[in-house]
Design a protein around this motif. Structure first.
Motif, PDB file in Angstrom:
ATOM      1  N   LEU A  75       0.829  -1.201   0.000  1.00  0.00           N
ATOM      2  CA  LEU A  75       0.000   0.000   0.000  1.00  0.00           C
ATOM      3  C   LEU A  75       0.868   1.256   0.000  1.00  0.00           C
ATOM      4  O   LEU A  75       0.569   2.232  -0.710  1.00  0.00           O
ATOM      5  CB  LEU A  75      -0.923  -0.007   1.218  1.00  0.00           C
ATOM      6  CG  LEU A  75      -1.874   1.182   1.361  1.00  0.00           C
ATOM      7  CD1 LEU A  75      -2.790   1.295   0.149  1.00  0.00           C
ATOM      8  CD2 LEU A  75      -2.690   1.060   2.639  1.00  0.00           C
ATOM      9  N   ARG A  76       1.955   1.249   0.769  1.00  0.00           N
ATOM     10  CA  ARG A  76       2.856   2.403   0.779  1.00  0.00           C
ATOM     11  C   ARG A  76       3.488   2.611  -0.597  1.00  0.00           C
ATOM     12  O   ARG A  76       3.642   3.747  -1.048  1.00  0.00           O
ATOM     13  CB  ARG A  76       3.949   2.207   1.833  1.00  0.00           C
ATOM     14  CG  ARG A  76       3.510   2.445   3.258  1.00  0.00           C
ATOM     15  CD  ARG A  76       4.710   2.613   4.187  1.00  0.00           C
ATOM     16  NE  ARG A  76       5.569   1.439   4.181  1.00  0.00           N
ATOM     17  CZ  ARG A  76       5.411   0.411   5.015  1.00  0.00           C
ATOM     18  NH1 ARG A  76       4.421   0.415   5.888  1.00  0.00           N
ATOM     19  NH2 ARG A  76       6.240  -0.622   4.973  1.00  0.00           N
ATOM     20  N   ASN A 100       0.866   4.290  -2.731  1.00  0.00           N
ATOM     21  CA  ASN A 100       0.676   5.689  -2.353  1.00  0.00           C
ATOM     22  C   ASN A 100       1.866   6.546  -2.763  1.00  0.00           C
ATOM     23  O   ASN A 100       1.697   7.699  -3.197  1.00  0.00           O
ATOM     24  CB  ASN A 100       0.467   5.793  -0.840  1.00  0.00           C
ATOM     25  CG  ASN A 100      -0.862   5.217  -0.401  1.00  0.00           C
ATOM     26  OD1 ASN A 100      -1.793   5.096  -1.196  1.00  0.00           O
ATOM     27  ND2 ASN A 100      -0.963   4.841   0.866  1.00  0.00           N
ATOM     28  N   ALA A 101       3.074   5.997  -2.646  1.00  0.00           N
ATOM     29  CA  ALA A 101       4.271   6.744  -3.026  1.00  0.00           C
ATOM     30  C   ALA A 101       4.276   7.042  -4.516  1.00  0.00           C
ATOM     31  O   ALA A 101       4.638   8.146  -4.950  1.00  0.00           O
ATOM     32  CB  ALA A 101       5.521   5.967  -2.633  1.00  0.00           C
ATOM     33  N   LEU A 102       3.855   6.062  -5.332  1.00  0.00           N
ATOM     34  CA  LEU A 102       3.826   6.278  -6.777  1.00  0.00           C
ATOM     35  C   LEU A 102       2.820   7.353  -7.149  1.00  0.00           C
ATOM     36  O   LEU A 102       3.105   8.230  -7.967  1.00  0.00           O
ATOM     37  CB  LEU A 102       3.491   4.969  -7.486  1.00  0.00           C
ATOM     38  CG  LEU A 102       3.406   5.065  -9.013  1.00  0.00           C
ATOM     39  CD1 LEU A 102       4.751   5.494  -9.604  1.00  0.00           C
ATOM     40  CD2 LEU A 102       2.956   3.747  -9.620  1.00  0.00           C
ATOM     41  N   ARG A 103       1.658   7.319  -6.520  1.00  0.00           N
ATOM     42  CA  ARG A 103       0.646   8.332  -6.818  1.00  0.00           C
ATOM     43  C   ARG A 103       1.109   9.710  -6.365  1.00  0.00           C
ATOM     44  O   ARG A 103       0.803  10.716  -6.995  1.00  0.00           O
ATOM     45  CB  ARG A 103      -0.681   7.955  -6.160  1.00  0.00           C
ATOM     46  CG  ARG A 103      -1.442   6.914  -6.949  1.00  0.00           C
ATOM     47  CD  ARG A 103      -2.774   6.569  -6.343  1.00  0.00           C
ATOM     48  NE  ARG A 103      -2.629   5.668  -5.213  1.00  0.00           N
ATOM     49  CZ  ARG A 103      -3.655   5.192  -4.513  1.00  0.00           C
ATOM     50  NH1 ARG A 103      -4.883   5.554  -4.813  1.00  0.00           N
ATOM     51  NH2 ARG A 103      -3.453   4.362  -3.507  1.00  0.00           N
ATOM     52  N   ALA A 158       2.074  -6.322 -10.287  1.00  0.00           N
ATOM     53  CA  ALA A 158       2.776  -5.159  -9.734  1.00  0.00           C
ATOM     54  C   ALA A 158       2.191  -3.862 -10.279  1.00  0.00           C
ATOM     55  O   ALA A 158       2.002  -2.895  -9.532  1.00  0.00           O
ATOM     56  CB  ALA A 158       4.263  -5.238 -10.072  1.00  0.00           C
ATOM     57  N   ARG A 159       1.895  -3.831 -11.554  1.00  0.00           N
ATOM     58  CA  ARG A 159       1.284  -2.623 -12.133  1.00  0.00           C
ATOM     59  C   ARG A 159      -0.078  -2.353 -11.513  1.00  0.00           C
ATOM     60  O   ARG A 159      -0.439  -1.189 -11.253  1.00  0.00           O
ATOM     61  CB  ARG A 159       1.169  -2.764 -13.658  1.00  0.00           C
ATOM     62  CG  ARG A 159       2.494  -2.632 -14.404  1.00  0.00           C
ATOM     63  CD  ARG A 159       2.306  -2.525 -15.883  1.00  0.00           C
ATOM     64  NE  ARG A 159       1.836  -3.780 -16.473  1.00  0.00           N
ATOM     65  CZ  ARG A 159       2.638  -4.764 -16.853  1.00  0.00           C
ATOM     66  NH1 ARG A 159       3.957  -4.661 -16.685  1.00  0.00           N
ATOM     67  NH2 ARG A 159       2.134  -5.862 -17.389  1.00  0.00           N
ATOM     68  N   GLY A 174      -3.211   1.139  -7.837  1.00  0.00           N
ATOM     69  CA  GLY A 174      -4.328   1.110  -6.896  1.00  0.00           C
ATOM     70  C   GLY A 174      -5.426   0.149  -7.273  1.00  0.00           C
ATOM     71  O   GLY A 174      -6.539   0.240  -6.768  1.00  0.00           O
ATOM     72  N   GLY A 175      -5.115  -0.819  -8.169  1.00  0.00           N
ATOM     73  CA  GLY A 175      -6.114  -1.775  -8.622  1.00  0.00           C
ATOM     74  C   GLY A 175      -6.242  -2.970  -7.720  1.00  0.00           C
ATOM     75  O   GLY A 175      -5.487  -3.176  -6.794  1.00  0.00           O
TER      76      GLY A 175
END
Length: 408
Positions: free
Chosen positions: A302-303, A306-309, A401-402, A407-408
């Motif tokens: 989850l982190r 969130n970091a990618l977004r 991974a994608r 967030g899928g």
């Protein structure tokens, strides 16, 4: 005082157990769930003593299982009677209001029909042609367990794994959560396969056609007879009418839970024995430790998402971030200190059987593995085969991974 601290994990005291479990235990979902948890606690310790002293742990068909089957057949018999009655009311009741009642019976009977799950549409599904080495390994583990392999493997991001069936022909499906798979070494992965395939070998009654669909029918009845909140006067009368049949449904569902709970928990211990036989006792114990910290793995994924977004919203490039996701997860798990594993074991002990009414607490499963004679690995994988397995899962690893990072 022995305060264990790591800024990534809960600070706690090893001497007095201060802050071992800072969160509140999971609240029961209702009266049925409360009864299930209480029954699990009553039988849990006695079952642990039994499976620890039983050197030939194997599936059993006891009186409780026979009664559960009879009760499940009675539930299906009521559904069949409802359908037959609906047909008679429709066919023989023309010229009166009976066909309306018959149509209602048929509609309820249709809601209660047996369900046969389909393959998941939102997961990467692999077949034998897609991953021959993986299926060969599954077949080898299945041979040790005493069952057959699977028809498909679904891959998702969960820190879990499971087996199930799909379709009218009840083909076998193994679901591998990469959130757990990527935490494990090769021996632990073999132990995981042994555990999951062990559920086929020991006959998980709750997932069977008869009992599984009976439980589904009872849950459907409970939903249909649910109490209307903030009722009007007519709805208050309807709630009163629902009270008696809803109580019967709760009683039957509770009885089925009571009759199958011991067999289901015993099945978990048996599946753990298969895990040890296939991957070794040490690998099975390592698998239990991984399950203890699986929430940390889920939080790490989850982190990462969130970091990618955050990077994207800040206008920074994040191309190819999925390429090292599973390696970063494995590195995080490798860095978890021994004190966190110990805290999770103590937390499991504090929560006891209320953590999961159908699974024994993880710390008890781990203790049972260590209490019986240690077993060596029956199935092994050399470096070349391990590389082939990794290559076969590379596409699924990238796709999942994608999905995680998006967030899928």
């Amino acid at each position: 005082m022995e305060i264990r601290t790591d800024h990534r994990f809960v600070a706690w005291c090893a001497a007095c157990d201060w802050n071992v479990d800072p969160g509140e235990p999971e609240e029961p979902g209702g009266r049925l769930d409360t009864l299930r948890r209480r029954l699990a606690g009553e039988h849990g310790e006695r079952l642990l003593a039994e499976v620890t002293t039983d050197e030939l742990l194997r599936p059993r068909r006891d009186a409780a299982s026979v009664l559960a089957l009879a009760l499940a057949l009675a539930v299906h018999g009521f559904t069949a009677a409802l359908l037959a009655g609906g047909v008679l009311l429709v066919v023989l009741g023309w010229g009166s209001a009976l066909p309306v009642l018959g149509a209602l019976c048929l509609f309820i009977g249709w809601l209660l029909r047996p369900r046969f799950p389909r393959l998941p549409e939102d997961e990467q599904v692999l077949y034998r042609a897609d991953a021959p080495e993986l299926f060969a390994l599954i077949d080898e583990v299945a041979g040790v367990v005493g069952t057959t392999g699977v028809h498909a493997v679904a891959v998702n991001a969960d820190a879990n794994a499971s087996v199930s069936t799909y379709g009218l022909r009840r083909r076998r499906l193994l679901t591998i959560g990469l959130g757990l798979w990527e935490m494990l070494d090769t021996g632990q992965r073999i132990a995981l396969l042994g555990h999951e395939l062990g559920h086929y070998a020991n006959g998980d009654t709750r997932q069977g056609v008869v009992l599984g669909n009976a439980l589904q029918s009872l849950h459907t009845w409970y939903y249909l007879l649910s109490r209307i909140e903030r009722p009007t006067l007519p709805e208050t009368l309807l709630n009163a009418c629902y009270l008696a049949p809803r109580s019967v449904v709760v009683a039957v569902a509770t009885a089925l839970d009571h009759l199958t709970l011991r067999a289901t928990q015993r099945g978990e211990y048996l599946a753990d024995s298969f895990a040890a036989r296939c991957g070794s006792t040490a690998a099975a114990v390592g698998l239990m430790d991984a399950l203890l910290v699986s929430d940390s793995a889920s939080a790490t994924l989850l982190r990462e998402s969130n970091a990618l977004r955050s990077h994207r919203s800040g206008g920074r490039a994040a191309g190819g971030a999925e390429s090292g996701l599973w390696e970063r997860l494995a590195a995080h798990v490798e860095s978890i200190p021994a004190s966190e594993y110990e805290r999770q074991r103590r937390r499991s002990a504090l929560r006891g059987h209320s953590v999961d009414s159908t699974h024994p607490p993880t710390h008890l499963r781990r203790s049972r593995l260590q209490a019986v004679a240690a077993l060596p690995a029956t199935v092994t994988v050399d470096s070349a085969r391990d590389a082939a397995l990794r290559a076969e899962l590379s596409g699924a690893r990238g796709l999942v991974a994608r999905r995680v990072l998006n967030g899928g």
